[in-house]
Design a protein around this motif. Structure first.
Motif, mmCIF file in Angstrom:
data_model
loop_
_atom_site.group_PDB
_atom_site.id
_atom_site.type_symbol
_atom_site.label_atom_id
_atom_site.label_comp_id
_atom_site.label_asym_id
_atom_site.label_seq_id
_atom_site.Cartn_x
_atom_site.Cartn_y
_atom_site.Cartn_z
ATOM 1 N N VAL A 188 -50.202 -8.555 44.092
ATOM 2 C CA VAL A 188 -49.955 -7.460 43.103
ATOM 3 C C VAL A 188 -50.382 -6.187 43.674
ATOM 4 C CG1 VAL A 188 -50.805 -6.906 40.713
ATOM 5 C CG2 VAL A 188 -50.921 -9.189 41.356
ATOM 6 N N GLU A 189 -49.832 -5.222 43.399
ATOM 7 C CA GLU A 189 -50.149 -3.792 44.123
ATOM 8 C C GLU A 189 -49.556 -2.619 43.162
ATOM 9 O OE1 GLU A 189 -49.541 -3.586 48.575
ATOM 10 O OE2 GLU A 189 -47.910 -4.773 47.849
ATOM 11 N N ASP A 190 -50.296 -1.706 43.266
ATOM 12 C CA ASP A 190 -49.532 -0.246 42.474
ATOM 13 C C ASP A 190 -48.382 0.118 42.986
ATOM 14 O OD1 ASP A 190 -51.153 0.643 40.250
ATOM 15 O OD2 ASP A 190 -52.726 1.293 41.524
ATOM 16 N N GLU B 292 -45.164 -5.395 41.514
ATOM 17 C CA GLU B 292 -45.506 -3.904 41.559
ATOM 18 C C GLU B 292 -45.568 -3.357 40.310
ATOM 19 O OE1 GLU B 292 -43.878 -0.118 44.071
ATOM 20 O OE2 GLU B 292 -42.418 -1.892 43.671
ATOM 21 N N ALA B 293 -46.819 -2.708 40.115
ATOM 22 C CA ALA B 293 -46.838 -1.883 38.869
ATOM 23 C C ALA B 293 -45.876 -0.905 38.751
ATOM 24 C CB ALA B 293 -48.272 -1.164 38.837
ATOM 25 N N LEU C 101 -51.350 -2.253 36.490
ATOM 26 C CA LEU C 101 -51.878 -3.215 37.519
ATOM 27 C C LEU C 101 -52.645 -4.348 36.778
ATOM 28 C CD1 LEU C 101 -51.780 -3.445 40.704
ATOM 29 C CD2 LEU C 101 -54.212 -2.848 40.627
ATOM 30 N N VAL D 147 -54.952 -8.570 45.249
ATOM 31 C CA VAL D 147 -54.770 -7.673 44.776
ATOM 32 C C VAL D 147 -54.695 -6.405 45.826
ATOM 33 C CG1 VAL D 147 -55.657 -5.594 42.986
ATOM 34 C CG2 VAL D 147 -55.764 -8.245 42.512
#
Length: 389
Positions: A219-221, A236-237, A250, A267
């Motif tokens: 999970v990433e910005d 992806e945010a 996120l 993360v």
């Protein structure tokens, strides 16, 4: 060259003339505009102006040649003047020059628009991912001085493995062996360090060493992690669109990831309320969870986690208790002054302290040559690696 004052003057003149009449950009239109302005129309001049204009409307514009240079991780614009790059040995100036604040602003706005965001006086900063995966941050003048600032973070195609990081000097022989054991033992860990210390690079290499039979959900910005692993799912945010709607945080994606049967939840950068969900995941049987965190040292990690958790409404005592129960190891990176070399500086373990608080003890410290020395947390690390949690 785009920084040549004579060529830059011609480019601005031709751009203004072409803007007044619609049509496709091509050498013939450039030649006509030069003639109309009473400028020289030699083949070399026409091609130089045409190439400068063409670069200004495709890809990263005048920055495009720098993105493809071997080893470049960052391209930096500090207003008008020479563009700078980082190849892992500190920031250095290049021969690419942006001649005016107007050209810096125009480039920043076009790059941000390519990532689906707006950049103007009402919204003077933006952080976007470009179509090729490059992460772009821009901040307009006068908030940025001496002019509009653009920062491009370039993902390495294919990523580094642990062997390559060893060859580059980030990891010594002892360091490679130790981080492999951390991954194999399915310990939960954070990779910490300052900006540009190589946190994402090391984390990607560690994920590449995970057993191919394990499912990794990242999970990433902004998607930066590109580990070489056959069972990788990336989330992806998403920022709000031009109307201010459609944002996906996120923290929401961390919750979704927990429902996707991850063997390892990652993360990419822990920097907001998502830390609460990551701590919760690490305490619900999800072994091997990991991420990156900005911190000055391994010892500072509990305080950083506490600050982020308090911002999300998690009480101090609860944050520390979850940290002790869920996080095993901190891998802290340093960047040597002078040489700019990124390297593993210390490995710490999280232990309980008086009053129910958490603290990080150094288990192994590495000197500038990569030689290890045992710290007060070495016994606890030994237990963790042997499976005696």
């Amino acid at each position: 060259m785009i920084g040549d004052p004579d060529v830059s003057g011609l480019v601005e003149d031709v751009r203004a003339r072409l803007a007044r009449t619609p049509g496709e950009l091509g050498p013939h239109r450039v030649a006509d505009a030069l003639r109309a302005a009473g400028r020289p129309v030699g083949d070399a001049t026409v091609l130089a102006v045409y190439e400068a204009l063409r670069r200004d409307v495709i890809g990263a514009g005048p920055l495009e040649p720098l993105l493809g240079l071997p080893g470049v991780t960052d391209v930096l614009v500090n207003g008008p003047g020479p563009v700078r790059i980082d190849r892992g040995h500190g920031v250095e100036a290049t021969e690419v020059v942006l001649a005016s604040e107007e050209s810096c602003r125009r480039l920043a706005q076009r790059l941000v628009a390519g990532g689906g965001r707006r950049l103007d006086d009402a919204a003077p900063w933006a952080d976007v991912r470009l179509p090729d995966g490059t992460r772009c941050h821009a901040l307009l003048a006068p908030l940025a001085q001496p002019g509009t600032a653009i920062s491009l973070r370039i993902p390495r195609r294919g990523g580094f493995g642990l062997a390559e990081l060893h060859a580059a000097g980030m990891l010594s022989d002892a360091g490679v062996e130790l981080v492999r054991r951390v991954v194999d033992a399915r310990l939960s860990f954070l990779v910490t360090g300052g900006t540009g210390s190589g946190k994402t690079t090391l984390l990607a290499a560690l994920l590449g060493a995970v057993d191919p039979g394990e499912r990794i959900v990242v999970v990433e910005d902004a998607a930066e992690l590109r580990p070489d692993h056959p069972q990788l799912v990336g989330l992806e945010a998403r920022p709000a669109n031009l109307e201010g709607a459609g944002a996906v945080a996120l923290r929401d994606l961390v919750r979704q990831a927990l429902r996707m049967r991850p063997d390892r939840l990652v993360v990419g950068e822990v920097r907001d309320a998502a830390v609460v969900d990551l701590l919760a995941a690490m305490n619900t049987g999800h072994e091997g969870g990991c991420g990156t965190l900005h911190a000055n040292s391994a010892a500072d990690v509990p305080a950083r986690i506490e600050a982020l958790a308090l911002g999300a409404g998690l009480p101090r005592e609860a944050a520390h208790s979850q940290l002790v129960a869920g996080l095993d190891v901190v891998l802290h990176l340093r960047r040597d002054r002078g040489s700019g070399r990124r390297r593993l500086g210390e490995l710490g373990v999280v232990v309980g302290a008086a009053g129910g608080l958490a603290r990080t003890e150094v288990a192994v410290a590495f000197d500038t040559a990569g030689a290890p020395s045992a710290g007060p947390g070495s016994g606890r690390l030994r237990d963790l690696l042997d499976g005696s949690r």
